[in-house]
Write an enzyme that holds these catalytic residues in place. Structure first.
Site, PDB file in Angstrom:
ATOM      1  N   ASP A  30     105.759-126.907  21.953  1.00 28.41           N
ATOM      2  CA  ASP A  30     104.521-127.680  21.935  1.00 28.41           C
ATOM      3  C   ASP A  30     103.522-126.991  21.013  1.00 28.41           C
ATOM      4  OD1 ASP A  30     103.189-129.905  24.112  1.00 28.41           O
ATOM      5  OD2 ASP A  30     101.787-128.703  22.915  1.00 28.41           O
ATOM      6  N   ILE A  31     102.767-127.789  20.257  1.00 32.58           N
ATOM      7  CA  ILE A  31     101.823-127.241  19.285  1.00 32.58           C
ATOM      8  C   ILE A  31     100.612-126.607  19.978  1.00 32.58           C
ATOM      9  CG2 ILE A  31     100.348-129.272  18.915  1.00 32.58           C
ATOM     10  CD1 ILE A  31     100.730-128.790  15.880  1.00 32.58           C
ATOM     11  N   ASN A  87     104.715-137.021  31.619  1.00 33.25           N
ATOM     12  CA  ASN A  87     103.532-137.859  31.752  1.00 33.25           C
ATOM     13  C   ASN A  87     103.890-139.272  31.306  1.00 33.25           C
ATOM     14  OD1 ASN A  87     101.777-135.767  32.622  1.00 33.25           O
ATOM     15  ND2 ASN A  87     101.623-135.040  30.506  1.00 33.25           N
ATOM     16  N   GLY A  93      97.897-139.407  31.544  1.00 38.12           N
ATOM     17  CA  GLY A  93      97.387-138.822  30.307  1.00 38.12           C
ATOM     18  C   GLY A  93      98.428-138.699  29.216  1.00 38.12           C
ATOM     19  N   GLN A  94      99.431-139.582  29.214  1.00 39.29           N
ATOM     20  CA  GLN A  94     100.422-139.547  28.129  1.00 39.29           C
ATOM     21  C   GLN A  94      99.728-139.842  26.807  1.00 39.29           C
ATOM     22  OE1 GLN A  94     103.715-142.290  28.552  1.00 39.29           O
ATOM     23  NE2 GLN A  94     104.712-141.576  26.676  1.00 39.29           N
ATOM     24  N   HIS A 100     108.995-137.738  26.531  1.00 35.47           N
ATOM     25  CA  HIS A 100     109.258-136.313  26.347  1.00 35.47           C
ATOM     26  C   HIS A 100     109.110-135.593  27.671  1.00 35.47           C
ATOM     27  CE1 HIS A 100     105.041-137.260  25.465  1.00 35.47           C
ATOM     28  NE2 HIS A 100     104.725-136.108  26.023  1.00 35.47           N
ATOM     29  N   LEU A 101     109.953-134.578  27.870  1.00 34.44           N
ATOM     30  CA  LEU A 101     109.860-133.709  29.035  1.00 34.44           C
ATOM     31  C   LEU A 101     109.162-132.428  28.603  1.00 34.44           C
ATOM     32  CD1 LEU A 101     112.186-135.710  29.703  1.00 34.44           C
ATOM     33  CD2 LEU A 101     113.283-133.837  30.963  1.00 34.44           C
ATOM     34  N   HIS A 102     108.109-132.038  29.329  1.00 35.12           N
ATOM     35  CA  HIS A 102     107.493-130.734  29.113  1.00 35.12           C
ATOM     36  C   HIS A 102     108.258-129.714  29.959  1.00 35.12           C
ATOM     37  CE1 HIS A 102     103.468-132.232  27.503  1.00 35.12           C
ATOM     38  NE2 HIS A 102     103.902-133.331  28.104  1.00 35.12           N
TER      39      HIS A 102
HETATM   40  P1  5GP Z   1     101.623-135.830  26.576  1.00 34.78           P
HETATM   41  O1  5GP Z   1     100.143-135.589  26.718  1.00 34.78           O
HETATM   42  O2  5GP Z   1     101.906-137.137  25.848  1.00 34.78           O
HETATM   43  O3  5GP Z   1     102.389-135.691  27.855  1.00 34.78           O
HETATM   44  O4  5GP Z   1     102.160-134.647  25.670  1.00 34.78           O
HETATM   45  C1  5GP Z   1     102.098-134.640  24.287  1.00 34.78           C
HETATM   46  C2  5GP Z   1     102.248-133.206  23.851  1.00 34.78           C
HETATM   47  O5  5GP Z   1     102.532-133.194  22.468  1.00 34.78           O
HETATM   48  C3  5GP Z   1     100.990-132.363  24.050  1.00 34.78           C
HETATM   49  O6  5GP Z   1     101.272-131.265  24.916  1.00 34.78           O
HETATM   50  C4  5GP Z   1     100.628-131.910  22.633  1.00 34.78           C
HETATM   51  O7  5GP Z   1     100.135-130.585  22.589  1.00 34.78           O
HETATM   52  C5  5GP Z   1     101.939-132.061  21.889  1.00 34.78           C
HETATM   53  N1  5GP Z   1     101.794-132.345  20.474  1.00 34.78           N
HETATM   54  C6  5GP Z   1     100.911-133.201  19.897  1.00 34.78           C
HETATM   55  N2  5GP Z   1     101.077-133.211  18.568  1.00 34.78           N
HETATM   56  C7  5GP Z   1     102.078-132.338  18.300  1.00 34.78           C
HETATM   57  C8  5GP Z   1     102.716-131.931  17.074  1.00 34.78           C
HETATM   58  O8  5GP Z   1     102.398-132.358  15.966  1.00 34.78           O
HETATM   59  N3  5GP Z   1     103.725-131.014  17.189  1.00 34.78           N
HETATM   60  C9  5GP Z   1     104.115-130.500  18.402  1.00 34.78           C
HETATM   61  N4  5GP Z   1     105.101-129.606  18.387  1.00 34.78           N
HETATM   62  N5  5GP Z   1     103.547-130.881  19.567  1.00 34.78           N
HETATM   63  C10 5GP Z   1     102.547-131.784  19.510  1.00 34.78           C
END
Ligand code: 5GP
Ligand code: ZN
Length: 113
Positions: A30-31, A87, A93-94, A100-102
C-alpha cells in the site's frame, strides 16, 4: 478498465512494489501503509467490489484469501497475527473500486470499530 488505478498497476502502467504474483492475482505494498506490513491483494481481472467478485467467481475469491495468508507468512507476521480487511461500499470507505484485500500486521492493531 483503463481508468482503474489497480488495473493500471496490474498492467504495469503504474509502478507498485509487488510482493507476490500468481496467474490470477497480484499483491503489492500500500502506498500509505497503516501498519509495518500493509499489502493489498487484488485479482488481475477487474471486479468493483466483494459483491461483484463473489457473485462471479468464488474460486478467485478463495485464491485472494489464500494469497493474503501467504503474504502474511512471507512477511513474517503469520504467527504474531495479522488482519485482512475488505472495504466494500461507501460506509466502509472504499476508495478504489477494484476489489482488494488489505493485509495488515507487524504491530498490535487494536480492536476493530
Ligand atoms: P480502500 O480505501 O479502497 O479500502 O483502499 C485503497 C487503498 O489503496 C488505500 O489504503 C490507499 O492507500 C491505497 N492506494 C491508493 N492509491 C495507491 C497507489 O497508487 N498505489 C498503491 N500501492 N496503493 C494505493
Ligand atoms: Zn480495475
Amino acid at each position: 478498465m483503463s481508468d482503474c488505478l489497480f488495473c493500471r498497476i496490474v498492467a504495469g502502467d503504474v509502478p507498485a512494489t509487488v510482493v507476490r504474483e500468481s496467474p490470477r492475482t497480484l499483491a503489492f505494498r500500500d502506498i500509505a501503509p497503516q501498519a509495518p506490513t500493509h499489502v493489498l491483494v487484488v485479482p488481475k481481472e477487474h471486479y468493483d467490489d466483494l459483491a461483484a467478485l463473489t457473485a462471479a467467481d468464488l474460486d478467485l475469491a478463495a485464491e485472494l484469501v489464500r494469497d493474503a495468508h501467504r503474504v502474511a507468512v512471507a512477511e513474517g507476521i503469520a504467527s504474531s497475527g495479522y488482519r485482512v480487511v475488505v472495504n466494500t461500499g461507501p460506509d466502509a470507505g472504499q476508495t478504489v473500486p477494484h476489489v482488494h484485500l488489505h493485509v495488515l500486521g507487524g504491530r498490535a492493531l487494536g480492536r476493530l470499530g
